[in-house]
Design a protein around this motif. Structure first.
Motif, PDB file in Angstrom:
ATOM      1  N   TYR A  88       0.836  -1.087   0.001  1.00 37.26           N
ATOM      2  CA  TYR A  88       0.139   0.079   0.057  1.00 37.26           C
ATOM      3  C   TYR A  88       0.787   1.186   0.018  1.00 37.26           C
ATOM      4  CZ  TYR A  88       0.251   1.417   4.814  1.00 37.26           C
ATOM      5  OH  TYR A  88       0.852   2.020   6.194  1.00 37.26           O
ATOM      6  N   LEU A  89       2.070   1.116   0.574  1.00 34.73           N
ATOM      7  CA  LEU A  89       2.818   2.506   0.603  1.00 34.73           C
ATOM      8  C   LEU A  89       3.497   2.584  -0.641  1.00 34.73           C
ATOM      9  CD1 LEU A  89       4.985   2.229   3.893  1.00 34.73           C
ATOM     10  CD2 LEU A  89       2.867   3.597   3.314  1.00 34.73           C
ATOM     11  N   GLN A  90       3.728   1.653  -1.411  1.00 32.52           N
ATOM     12  CA  GLN A  90       4.302   1.705  -2.844  1.00 32.52           C
ATOM     13  C   GLN A  90       3.339   2.262  -3.593  1.00 32.52           C
ATOM     14  OE1 GLN A  90       6.839  -1.616  -4.097  1.00 32.52           O
ATOM     15  NE2 GLN A  90       6.174  -2.493  -2.186  1.00 32.52           N
ATOM     16  N   LEU A  91       2.077   1.641  -3.340  1.00 34.82           N
ATOM     17  CA  LEU A  91       0.856   2.310  -4.177  1.00 34.82           C
ATOM     18  C   LEU A  91       0.743   3.813  -4.160  1.00 34.82           C
ATOM     19  CD1 LEU A  91      -1.634  -0.461  -3.878  1.00 34.82           C
ATOM     20  CD2 LEU A  91      -0.416  -0.093  -5.789  1.00 34.82           C
ATOM     21  N   VAL A  92       0.754   4.372  -2.874  1.00 36.49           N
ATOM     22  CA  VAL A  92       0.683   5.799  -2.264  1.00 36.49           C
ATOM     23  C   VAL A  92       1.823   6.362  -2.957  1.00 36.49           C
ATOM     24  CG1 VAL A  92       1.005   7.440  -0.438  1.00 36.49           C
ATOM     25  CG2 VAL A  92      -0.344   5.347  -0.024  1.00 36.49           C
ATOM     26  N   GLU A  93       3.153   6.198  -3.055  1.00 37.68           N
ATOM     27  CA  GLU A  93       3.998   6.695  -3.776  1.00 37.68           C
ATOM     28  C   GLU A  93       3.905   6.959  -5.311  1.00 37.68           C
ATOM     29  OE1 GLU A  93       7.332   4.142  -2.541  1.00 37.68           O
ATOM     30  OE2 GLU A  93       7.385   5.084  -0.403  1.00 37.68           O
ATOM     31  N   ARG A  94       3.560   5.820  -5.862  1.00 35.42           N
ATOM     32  CA  ARG A  94       3.160   5.784  -7.424  1.00 35.42           C
ATOM     33  C   ARG A  94       2.084   6.618  -7.724  1.00 35.42           C
ATOM     34  NH1 ARG A  94       3.824   1.445 -11.428  1.00 35.42           N
ATOM     35  NH2 ARG A  94       3.020   2.403 -13.198  1.00 35.42           N
ATOM     36  N   ILE A  95       1.023   6.525  -6.792  1.00 32.62           N
ATOM     37  CA  ILE A  95      -0.025   7.675  -7.221  1.00 32.62           C
ATOM     38  C   ILE A  95       0.163   8.999  -7.093  1.00 32.62           C
ATOM     39  CG2 ILE A  95      -2.447   8.401  -6.545  1.00 32.62           C
ATOM     40  CD1 ILE A  95      -2.831   5.135  -6.059  1.00 32.62           C
ATOM     41  N   GLN A  96       1.215   9.297  -5.751  1.00 29.32           N
ATOM     42  CA  GLN A  96       1.607  10.502  -5.606  1.00 29.32           C
ATOM     43  C   GLN A  96       2.372  11.038  -6.852  1.00 29.32           C
ATOM     44  OE1 GLN A  96       4.021  10.046  -1.870  1.00 29.32           O
ATOM     45  NE2 GLN A  96       2.382  11.272  -0.570  1.00 29.32           N
ATOM     46  N   MET A  97       3.394  10.185  -6.999  1.00 30.98           N
ATOM     47  CA  MET A  97       3.984  10.489  -8.256  1.00 30.98           C
ATOM     48  C   MET A  97       3.368  10.986  -9.545  1.00 30.98           C
ATOM     49  SD  MET A  97       7.335  10.961  -8.565  1.00 30.98           S
ATOM     50  CE  MET A  97       8.097   9.661  -7.709  1.00 30.98           C
ATOM     51  N   GLN A  98       2.237  10.223  -9.886  1.00 32.88           N
ATOM     52  CA  GLN A  98       1.211  10.597 -11.051  1.00 32.88           C
ATOM     53  C   GLN A  98       0.694  11.823 -10.878  1.00 32.88           C
ATOM     54  OE1 GLN A  98      -1.090   7.196 -10.692  1.00 32.88           O
ATOM     55  NE2 GLN A  98       0.025   5.928 -12.583  1.00 32.88           N
ATOM     56  N   ILE A  99       0.396  11.932  -9.486  1.00 30.87           N
ATOM     57  CA  ILE A  99      -0.578  13.396  -9.430  1.00 30.87           C
ATOM     58  C   ILE A  99       0.473  14.389  -9.674  1.00 30.87           C
ATOM     59  CG2 ILE A  99      -1.484  15.083  -7.781  1.00 30.87           C
ATOM     60  CD1 ILE A  99      -2.924  12.161  -6.527  1.00 30.87           C
ATOM     61  N   VAL A 100       1.871  14.635  -8.538  1.00 29.39           N
ATOM     62  CA  VAL A 100       2.683  15.643  -8.803  1.00 29.39           C
ATOM     63  C   VAL A 100       3.185  15.922 -10.152  1.00 29.39           C
ATOM     64  CG1 VAL A 100       2.944  15.452  -6.338  1.00 29.39           C
ATOM     65  CG2 VAL A 100       4.653  14.564  -7.882  1.00 29.39           C
ATOM     66  N   SER A 101       3.558  14.626 -10.894  1.00 25.18           N
ATOM     67  CA  SER A 101       4.146  14.786 -12.252  1.00 25.18           C
ATOM     68  C   SER A 101       2.772  15.612 -13.310  1.00 25.18           C
ATOM     69  CB  SER A 101       4.595  13.777 -12.749  1.00 25.18           C
ATOM     70  OG  SER A 101       3.563  12.649 -12.945  1.00 25.18           O
TER      71      SER A 101
END
Length: 123
Positions: free
Chosen positions: A12-25
């Motif tokens: 779930y933490l990896q998913l959080v990081e991936r979605i964060q990256m998608q949003i901030v990019s």
């Protein structure tokens, strides 16, 4: 296609990081609608409950918002998105500098490596 997830860290933490990256990019615009939990879980090849946990964490951070009639959307708080992007960039820079120190490079030498690589792209 399933996301490349590491079994050494909580999914779930990896998913959080991936979605964060998608949003901030910018892959998801401020105020933009996100895929449903089930759609995202299918794309990542994870259990929907795990994806729900990641979404809950993103909601706690304020990065996504649940709207009753529209599902989950990215916050329209551009300053929050920029702040999270800057925090993620700083974390990556710290990791890079730590790895370069392990190789025996000073901070200045590590920055020189970045300049050299950056200069090669501009030619």
């Amino acid at each position: 296609m399933a996301w490349d997830l590491d079994s050494d860290r909580p999914i779930y933490l990896q998913l959080v990081e991936r979605i964060q990256m998608q949003i901030v990019s910018g892959a998801y615009e401020p105020g933009g609608k996100l895929p449903s939990v089930r759609e995202y879980a299918a794309e990542a090849a994870v259990n929907p409950n795990t994806m729900q946990k990641a979404f809950s964490e993103l909601e706690r951070s304020g990065l996504i918002i649940t709207q009753r009639t529209n599902g989950r959307v990215v916050t329209d708080d551009v300053e929050l998105i920029r702040k999270i992007r800057d925090e993620l960039a700083q974390e990556q820079a710290e990791v890079f500098l730590r790895k370069m120190a392990e190789l025996g490079l000073s901070r200045e030498e590590a920055i020189g490596v970045l300049r050299q690589i950056g200069g090669a792209d501009n030619e």
